[in-house]
Design a protein around this motif. Structure first.
Motif, PDB file in Angstrom:
ATOM      1  N   UNK A 166     -23.787  16.376  56.487  1.00 26.18           N
ATOM      2  CA  UNK A 166     -24.931  15.465  56.340  1.00 26.18           C
ATOM      3  C   UNK A 166     -25.918  15.938  55.264  1.00 26.18           C
ATOM      4  N   UNK A 167     -25.870  17.227  54.926  1.00 26.82           N
ATOM      5  CA  UNK A 167     -26.763  17.746  53.884  1.00 26.82           C
ATOM      6  C   UNK A 167     -26.299  17.344  52.486  1.00 26.82           C
ATOM      7  N   UNK A 168     -25.052  16.888  52.390  1.00 21.90           N
ATOM      8  CA  UNK A 168     -24.470  16.534  51.093  1.00 21.90           C
ATOM      9  C   UNK A 168     -23.808  15.156  51.201  1.00 21.90           C
ATOM     10  N   UNK A 169     -24.633  14.099  51.233  1.00 20.14           N
ATOM     11  CA  UNK A 169     -24.088  12.754  51.434  1.00 20.14           C
ATOM     12  C   UNK A 169     -23.216  12.265  50.286  1.00 20.14           C
ATOM     13  N   UNK A 170     -23.412  12.810  49.087  1.00 17.72           N
ATOM     14  CA  UNK A 170     -22.586  12.435  47.935  1.00 17.72           C
ATOM     15  C   UNK A 170     -21.972  13.701  47.360  1.00 17.72           C
ATOM     16  N   UNK A 171     -20.629  13.758  47.405  1.00 15.53           N
ATOM     17  CA  UNK A 171     -19.883  14.878  46.827  1.00 15.53           C
ATOM     18  C   UNK A 171     -18.830  14.262  45.911  1.00 15.53           C
ATOM     19  N   UNK A 172     -18.898  14.569  44.626  1.00 11.17           N
ATOM     20  CA  UNK A 172     -18.075  13.834  43.664  1.00 11.17           C
ATOM     21  C   UNK A 172     -17.431  14.776  42.644  1.00 11.17           C
ATOM     22  N   UNK A 173     -16.177  14.470  42.330  1.00 12.40           N
ATOM     23  CA  UNK A 173     -15.420  15.207  41.306  1.00 12.40           C
ATOM     24  C   UNK A 173     -15.170  14.266  40.137  1.00 12.40           C
ATOM     25  N   UNK A 174     -15.430  14.744  38.943  1.00 14.81           N
ATOM     26  CA  UNK A 174     -15.224  13.924  37.757  1.00 14.81           C
ATOM     27  C   UNK A 174     -13.933  14.272  37.045  1.00 14.81           C
ATOM     28  N   UNK A 175     -13.210  13.245  36.592  1.00  9.18           N
ATOM     29  CA  UNK A 175     -11.969  13.471  35.860  1.00  9.18           C
ATOM     30  C   UNK A 175     -11.788  12.350  34.831  1.00  9.18           C
ATOM     31  N   UNK A 176     -10.564  12.199  34.343  1.00  7.80           N
ATOM     32  CA  UNK A 176     -10.264  11.212  33.311  1.00  7.80           C
ATOM     33  C   UNK A 176      -9.049  10.395  33.726  1.00  7.80           C
ATOM     34  N   UNK A 177      -8.819   9.283  33.042  1.00  3.79           N
ATOM     35  CA  UNK A 177      -7.776   8.335  33.431  1.00  3.79           C
ATOM     36  C   UNK A 177      -6.395   8.984  33.516  1.00  3.79           C
ATOM     37  N   UNK A 182     -29.018  17.048  39.728  1.00  2.00           N
ATOM     38  CA  UNK A 182     -27.631  17.482  39.522  1.00  2.00           C
ATOM     39  C   UNK A 182     -27.425  17.779  38.038  1.00  2.00           C
ATOM     40  N   UNK A 183     -27.075  19.029  37.724  1.00  3.81           N
ATOM     41  CA  UNK A 183     -26.909  19.424  36.330  1.00  3.81           C
ATOM     42  C   UNK A 183     -25.521  19.981  36.039  1.00  3.81           C
ATOM     43  N   UNK A 184     -24.753  20.278  37.084  1.00  2.00           N
ATOM     44  CA  UNK A 184     -23.455  20.898  36.871  1.00  2.00           C
ATOM     45  C   UNK A 184     -22.474  20.412  37.918  1.00  2.00           C
ATOM     46  N   UNK A 185     -21.187  20.704  37.686  1.00  2.00           N
ATOM     47  CA  UNK A 185     -20.148  20.302  38.633  1.00  2.00           C
ATOM     48  C   UNK A 185     -19.118  19.394  38.009  1.00  2.00           C
ATOM     49  N   UNK A 186     -19.473  18.749  36.867  1.00  2.00           N
ATOM     50  CA  UNK A 186     -18.514  17.921  36.135  1.00  2.00           C
ATOM     51  C   UNK A 186     -19.042  17.651  34.739  1.00  2.00           C
ATOM     52  N   UNK A 187     -18.151  17.257  33.860  1.00  2.00           N
ATOM     53  CA  UNK A 187     -18.562  16.882  32.508  1.00  2.00           C
ATOM     54  C   UNK A 187     -19.181  15.486  32.532  1.00  2.00           C
ATOM     55  N   UNK A 188     -20.206  15.291  31.745  1.00  2.00           N
ATOM     56  CA  UNK A 188     -20.848  13.973  31.676  1.00  2.00           C
ATOM     57  C   UNK A 188     -19.934  12.925  31.053  1.00  2.00           C
ATOM     58  N   UNK A 189     -18.902  13.382  30.335  1.00  2.00           N
ATOM     59  CA  UNK A 189     -17.985  12.443  29.667  1.00  2.00           C
ATOM     60  C   UNK A 189     -16.872  11.943  30.581  1.00  2.00           C
ATOM     61  N   UNK A 190     -16.836  12.388  31.838  1.00  2.00           N
ATOM     62  CA  UNK A 190     -15.777  11.960  32.764  1.00  2.00           C
ATOM     63  C   UNK A 190     -15.762  10.442  32.911  1.00  2.00           C
ATOM     64  N   UNK A 191     -14.577   9.871  33.030  1.00  2.00           N
ATOM     65  CA  UNK A 191     -14.430   8.413  33.140  1.00  2.00           C
ATOM     66  C   UNK A 191     -14.021   7.952  34.530  1.00  2.00           C
ATOM     67  N   UNK A 192     -13.621   8.881  35.398  1.00  2.00           N
ATOM     68  CA  UNK A 192     -13.219   8.547  36.771  1.00  2.00           C
ATOM     69  C   UNK A 192     -13.984   9.442  37.735  1.00  2.00           C
ATOM     70  N   UNK A 193     -14.606   8.826  38.746  1.00  2.00           N
ATOM     71  CA  UNK A 193     -15.382   9.564  39.738  1.00  2.00           C
ATOM     72  C   UNK A 193     -14.678   9.509  41.085  1.00  2.00           C
ATOM     73  N   UNK A 194     -14.360  10.680  41.640  1.00  2.33           N
ATOM     74  CA  UNK A 194     -13.684  10.789  42.933  1.00  2.33           C
ATOM     75  C   UNK A 194     -14.706  11.252  43.970  1.00  2.33           C
ATOM     76  N   UNK A 195     -15.033  10.379  44.909  1.00  2.00           N
ATOM     77  CA  UNK A 195     -16.021  10.688  45.948  1.00  2.00           C
ATOM     78  C   UNK A 195     -15.295  11.234  47.178  1.00  2.00           C
ATOM     79  N   UNK A 196     -15.762  12.372  47.664  1.00  2.00           N
ATOM     80  CA  UNK A 196     -15.087  13.066  48.759  1.00  2.00           C
ATOM     81  C   UNK A 196     -15.688  12.694  50.110  1.00  2.00           C
TER      82      UNK A 196
END
Length: 255
Positions: free
Chosen positions: A106-117, A148-162
């Motif tokens: 509950x402390x982390x309602x949004x957890x996301x990994x960034x990747x590409x197509x 949020x400043x880190x954890x993925x590249x800003x250029x990512x085109x696909x967002x995977x929400x955990x």
């Protein structure tokens, strides 16, 4: 569209990348032994051939100006010697890295990994893999929101929400790094399977590619799994497929 990193001529960026490689991946290859916590002494780094042109002020500037806060620089308690470490992103095993276990989703309602197509095509089938690194990386929110400043590249085109709650419930481990990146070693195979993906979004179009572990708009037999079907049940049953097939037949008859 390529997502290769562009080469830079900025000396500070070059120094940052060299330090990042040394502290995350290359210490042993270059003759160093990491201290507990993943630190190296600054004076020893600056004696190395690769870093002889760098001054202590240069190094401090690299640490202070790094927008993702990748490094920690501190003085050793007993000796006062400066030491530096990378906060996350290691392929080297690090003893006593400063990581806070995450137990409350509950402390982390949004957890996301960034990747590409291109890599996502394999991720959709096989899940997220830590590959040569110790951990799989996530951001506690989308970059640029809520600090949020880190954890993925800003250029990512696909967002995977955990679905962090489900993953924790099933025994997967997660940690928070010193620069606010969420890390997980994955399961015994070093993988976070797609069943723990809450949703996947194409960042450029806003299209939902997957929901509750089920890929959307994918051919399965003679029908298509729609977002409505996946959102309704989380899984696709034979009854879902039959109902979708009947709808299509009826639409054809009306035409």
């Amino acid at each position: 569209m390529s997502h290769k990193r562009q080469k830079t001529t900025d000396p500070m960026v070059k120094m940052s990348k060299a330090l990042s490689y040394l502290l995350r991946h290359g210490a042993e290859k270059k003759g160093f032994k990491l201290l507990p916590g993943g630190f190296l002494y600054v004076d020893e780094i600056l004696k190395h051939d690769e870093f002889k042109s760098m001054t202590i002020d240069d190094l401090k500037m690299v640490v202070e100006n790094n927008d993702k806060k990748r490094f920690t620089l501190e003085a050793e308690d007993d000796t006062g010697r400066l030491k530096i470490r990378a906060n996350q992103g290691h392929s080297l095993q690090v003893e006593d890295l400063d990581l806070e276990p995450i137990t409350d989703a509950s402390k982390y309602p949004v957890v996301v990994h960034g990747t590409f197509q291109r890599p996502y095509k394999m991720i959709e089938k096989e899940g997220l893999k830590r590959m040569t690194r110790v951990h799989i990386h996530f951001a506690p929110g989308e970059p640029g929101t809520g600090g949020v400043i880190s954890g993925m590249r800003s250029s990512c085109t696909v967002l995977i929400y955990l679905n962090l709650g489900k993953a924790l419930q099933d025994g997967l481990m997660f940690f928070l790094s010193a620069n606010n990146v969420i890390l997980s070693p994955g399961n015994e195979q070093g993988v976070i399977p797609p069943l723990y993906f809450d949703k996947v979004i194409d960042k450029s179009t806003g299209q939902v590619l997957l929901r509750d572990g089920v890929p959307l708009n994918k051919e399965i037999g003679f029908t298509v799994v729609t977002e409505d079907m996946a959102a309704r049940a989380g899984v696709v049953t034979p009854e879902d497929i039959a109902a979708e097939f009947d709808k299509k037949k009826n639409r054809r008859k009306k035409k």
